[in-house]
Design a protein around this motif. Structure first.
Motif, PDB file in Angstrom:
ATOM      1  N   SER A  20       0.848  -1.190   0.000  1.00 33.66           N
ATOM      2  CA  SER A  20       0.000   0.000   0.000  1.00 33.66           C
ATOM      3  C   SER A  20       0.883   1.239   0.000  1.00 33.66           C
ATOM      4  O   SER A  20       2.040   1.174   0.383  1.00 33.66           O
ATOM      5  N   LEU A  21       0.314   2.350  -0.432  1.00 31.47           N
ATOM      6  CA  LEU A  21       1.056   3.613  -0.423  1.00 31.47           C
ATOM      7  C   LEU A  21       0.413   4.596   0.550  1.00 31.47           C
ATOM      8  O   LEU A  21       0.657   5.799   0.479  1.00 31.47           O
ATOM      9  N   ALA A  22      -0.415   4.078   1.463  1.00 27.85           N
ATOM     10  CA  ALA A  22      -1.174   4.933   2.385  1.00 27.85           C
ATOM     11  C   ALA A  22      -0.268   5.850   3.209  1.00 27.85           C
ATOM     12  O   ALA A  22      -0.630   6.991   3.492  1.00 27.85           O
ATOM     13  N   SER A  23       0.934   5.373   3.568  1.00 29.95           N
ATOM     14  CA  SER A  23       1.829   6.192   4.401  1.00 29.95           C
ATOM     15  C   SER A  23       2.381   7.397   3.637  1.00 29.95           C
ATOM     16  O   SER A  23       3.018   8.269   4.214  1.00 29.95           O
ATOM     17  N   LEU A  24       2.130   7.454   2.324  1.00 30.68           N
ATOM     18  CA  LEU A  24       2.621   8.573   1.510  1.00 30.68           C
ATOM     19  C   LEU A  24       1.538   9.621   1.263  1.00 30.68           C
ATOM     20  O   LEU A  24       1.738  10.551   0.492  1.00 30.68           O
ATOM     21  N   ALA A  25       0.391   9.474   1.912  1.00 28.49           N
ATOM     22  CA  ALA A  25      -0.731  10.391   1.681  1.00 28.49           C
ATOM     23  C   ALA A  25      -0.547  11.700   2.451  1.00 28.49           C
ATOM     24  O   ALA A  25      -1.235  11.964   3.435  1.00 28.49           O
ATOM     25  N   HIS A  26       0.406  12.515   2.021  1.00 24.22           N
ATOM     26  CA  HIS A  26       0.661  13.821   2.617  1.00 24.22           C
ATOM     27  C   HIS A  26       0.787  14.842   1.498  1.00 24.22           C
ATOM     28  O   HIS A  26       1.257  14.513   0.404  1.00 24.22           O
ATOM     29  N   ASP A  27       0.422  16.077   1.783  1.00 22.41           N
ATOM     30  CA  ASP A  27       0.430  17.129   0.760  1.00 22.41           C
ATOM     31  C   ASP A  27       1.806  17.376   0.158  1.00 22.41           C
ATOM     32  O   ASP A  27       1.922  17.783  -0.979  1.00 22.41           O
ATOM     33  N   SER A 118      12.298  -0.202   0.573  1.00 24.46           N
ATOM     34  CA  SER A 118      10.847  -0.209   0.779  1.00 24.46           C
ATOM     35  C   SER A 118      10.386   1.156   1.280  1.00 24.46           C
ATOM     36  O   SER A 118      11.191   1.941   1.786  1.00 24.46           O
ATOM     37  N   ILE A 119       9.094   1.406   1.136  1.00 27.23           N
ATOM     38  CA  ILE A 119       8.519   2.668   1.611  1.00 27.23           C
ATOM     39  C   ILE A 119       8.718   2.796   3.119  1.00 27.23           C
ATOM     40  O   ILE A 119       9.040   3.872   3.618  1.00 27.23           O
ATOM     41  N   ALA A 120       8.565   1.682   3.843  1.00 32.19           N
ATOM     42  CA  ALA A 120       8.717   1.701   5.305  1.00 32.19           C
ATOM     43  C   ALA A 120      10.117   2.142   5.737  1.00 32.19           C
ATOM     44  O   ALA A 120      10.293   2.678   6.828  1.00 32.19           O
ATOM     45  N   GLU A 121      11.123   1.930   4.866  1.00 35.94           N
ATOM     46  CA  GLU A 121      12.505   2.312   5.204  1.00 35.94           C
ATOM     47  C   GLU A 121      12.800   3.780   4.924  1.00 35.94           C
ATOM     48  O   GLU A 121      13.874   4.261   5.278  1.00 35.94           O
ATOM     49  N   PRO A 123      13.326   7.495   5.406  1.00 39.58           N
ATOM     50  CA  PRO A 123      13.510   8.269   6.647  1.00 39.58           C
ATOM     51  C   PRO A 123      12.241   9.055   7.007  1.00 39.58           C
ATOM     52  O   PRO A 123      11.859   9.130   8.172  1.00 39.58           O
ATOM     53  N   LEU A 124      11.590   9.605   5.992  1.00 35.51           N
ATOM     54  CA  LEU A 124      10.370  10.388   6.173  1.00 35.51           C
ATOM     55  C   LEU A 124       9.263   9.575   6.848  1.00 35.51           C
ATOM     56  O   LEU A 124       8.611  10.037   7.777  1.00 35.51           O
ATOM     57  N   VAL A 125       9.071   8.329   6.380  1.00 41.17           N
ATOM     58  CA  VAL A 125       8.026   7.464   6.926  1.00 41.17           C
ATOM     59  C   VAL A 125       8.432   6.989   8.326  1.00 41.17           C
ATOM     60  O   VAL A 125       7.638   7.023   9.257  1.00 41.17           O
ATOM     61  N   LYS A 126       9.706   6.583   8.472  1.00 38.74           N
ATOM     62  CA  LYS A 126      10.207   6.157   9.784  1.00 38.74           C
ATOM     63  C   LYS A 126      10.052   7.284  10.802  1.00 38.74           C
ATOM     64  O   LYS A 126       9.607   7.068  11.918  1.00 38.74           O
ATOM     65  N   ALA A 127      10.428   8.499  10.381  1.00 35.96           N
ATOM     66  CA  ALA A 127      10.381   9.647  11.294  1.00 35.96           C
ATOM     67  C   ALA A 127       8.951   9.991  11.673  1.00 35.96           C
ATOM     68  O   ALA A 127       8.675  10.351  12.815  1.00 35.96           O
ATOM     69  N   SER A 128       8.014   9.872  10.721  1.00 34.98           N
ATOM     70  CA  SER A 128       6.635  10.253  11.019  1.00 34.98           C
ATOM     71  C   SER A 128       5.950   9.254  11.943  1.00 34.98           C
ATOM     72  O   SER A 128       4.996   9.585  12.620  1.00 34.98           O
ATOM     73  N   THR A 129       6.461   8.008  11.984  1.00 37.25           N
ATOM     74  CA  THR A 129       5.838   7.018  12.863  1.00 37.25           C
ATOM     75  C   THR A 129       6.563   6.918  14.215  1.00 37.25           C
ATOM     76  O   THR A 129       6.068   6.281  15.126  1.00 37.25           O
ATOM     77  N   ALA A 130       7.724   7.560  14.333  1.00 41.18           N
ATOM     78  CA  ALA A 130       8.490   7.516  15.590  1.00 41.18           C
ATOM     79  C   ALA A 130       7.932   8.542  16.571  1.00 41.18           C
ATOM     80  O   ALA A 130       8.016   9.731  16.341  1.00 41.18           O
ATOM     81  N   LYS A 131       7.337   8.048  17.641  1.00 41.07           N
ATOM     82  CA  LYS A 131       6.718   8.965  18.607  1.00 41.07           C
ATOM     83  C   LYS A 131       7.522   9.062  19.909  1.00 41.07           C
ATOM     84  O   LYS A 131       7.699  10.136  20.447  1.00 41.07           O
ATOM     85  N   SER A 132       8.010   7.932  20.408  1.00 39.00           N
ATOM     86  CA  SER A 132       8.716   7.950  21.691  1.00 39.00           C
ATOM     87  C   SER A 132      10.143   8.462  21.490  1.00 39.00           C
ATOM     88  O   SER A 132      10.700   8.353  20.396  1.00 39.00           O
ATOM     89  N   PRO A 133      10.754   9.017  22.564  1.00 39.39           N
ATOM     90  CA  PRO A 133      12.143   9.489  22.454  1.00 39.39           C
ATOM     91  C   PRO A 133      13.099   8.388  21.977  1.00 39.39           C
ATOM     92  O   PRO A 133      13.996   8.662  21.187  1.00 39.39           O
ATOM     93  N   SER A 134      12.891   7.135  22.414  1.00 41.53           N
ATOM     94  CA  SER A 134      13.812   6.062  21.995  1.00 41.53           C
ATOM     95  C   SER A 134      13.634   5.737  20.511  1.00 41.53           C
ATOM     96  O   SER A 134      14.604   5.444  19.821  1.00 41.53           O
ATOM     97  N   GLU A 135      12.390   5.786  20.002  1.00 41.53           N
ATOM     98  CA  GLU A 135      12.164   5.563  18.567  1.00 41.53           C
ATOM     99  C   GLU A 135      12.821   6.677  17.763  1.00 41.53           C
ATOM    100  O   GLU A 135      13.448   6.431  16.734  1.00 41.53           O
TER     101      GLU A 135
END
Length: 191
Positions: A20-27, A118-121, A123-135
């Motif tokens: 899926s490309l759902a994680s790329l749905a940003h302006d 992969s899309i999951a790799e 940096p933009l996608v990884k960074a947008s899903t990283a919420k905790s300080p350790s992530e």
């Protein structure tokens, strides 16, 4: 609010078929899917998520077959886009390491570019899903490990690089705590 740099995601669909490309749905993200001449079908999920992106997504069907036909198409479009928008970031999604010399060349010319498998790799996608300080620390650390050319030499440069990595969505305090954590864990030394 600062305007976000445009991120172009160029997908080598012969090499990588994302679920899926759902994680790329940003302006600020535009997607180009390069489809091989002999590829006749796209999975529904991919077609549906591309459709949701509307004008920010397009298919490019490769004309002709050949071992590097698709790669040359990607390089051509990337060059055109980089000439039109020098501040953009270009993500090549491909398992083909043949793109790496092109990426290094683009970086040497001041063009922001990278290749991931992969899309999951991304940096933009990884960074947008990283919420905790350790992530966030993990994202920053893997970015530093992947940065082969020139690593930041000053705290100021490192801080602005980390802010950019997270698409300027972190506070100055969050960025500073990542820098402090990198130093505390011995990944860098501040002199």
């Amino acid at each position: 609010p600062c305007t976000m740099r445009t991120n172009y995601v160029l997908i080598d669909f012969e090499s990588v078929q994302p679920a899926s490309l759902a994680s790329l749905a940003h302006d600020h993200i535009k997607v180009l899917v390069f489809v091989g001449a002999s590829q006749s079908k796209l999975p529904y999920e991919v077609a549906a998520s591309l459709q949701q992106l509307g004008a920010r997504a397009e298919y490019i069907k490769i004309s002709g077959n050949g071992p590097n036909a698709l790669d040359f198409h990607v390089a051509f479009y990337l060059g055109q886009l980089a000439a039109a928008d020098a501040s953009a970031y270009f993500h090549i999604i491909s398992k083909d390491t043949g793109f790496d010399p092109l990426v290094q060349h683009l970086k040497s010319k001041g063009v922001f570019a990278g290749r991931v498998k992969s899309i999951a790799e991304m940096p933009l996608v990884k960074a947008s899903t990283a919420k905790s300080p350790s992530e966030r620390l993990h994202v920053a650390l893997s970015w530093l490990e992947q940065t082969k050319a020139s690593k930041p030499r000053t705290v100021k440069t490192l801080s602005s690089s980390i802010a950019s990595l997270f698409q300027k969505q972190l506070s100055n305090e969050d960025v500073a705590s990542i820098v402090e954590a990198l130093a505390a864990q011995g990944h860098l030394s501040i002199a």
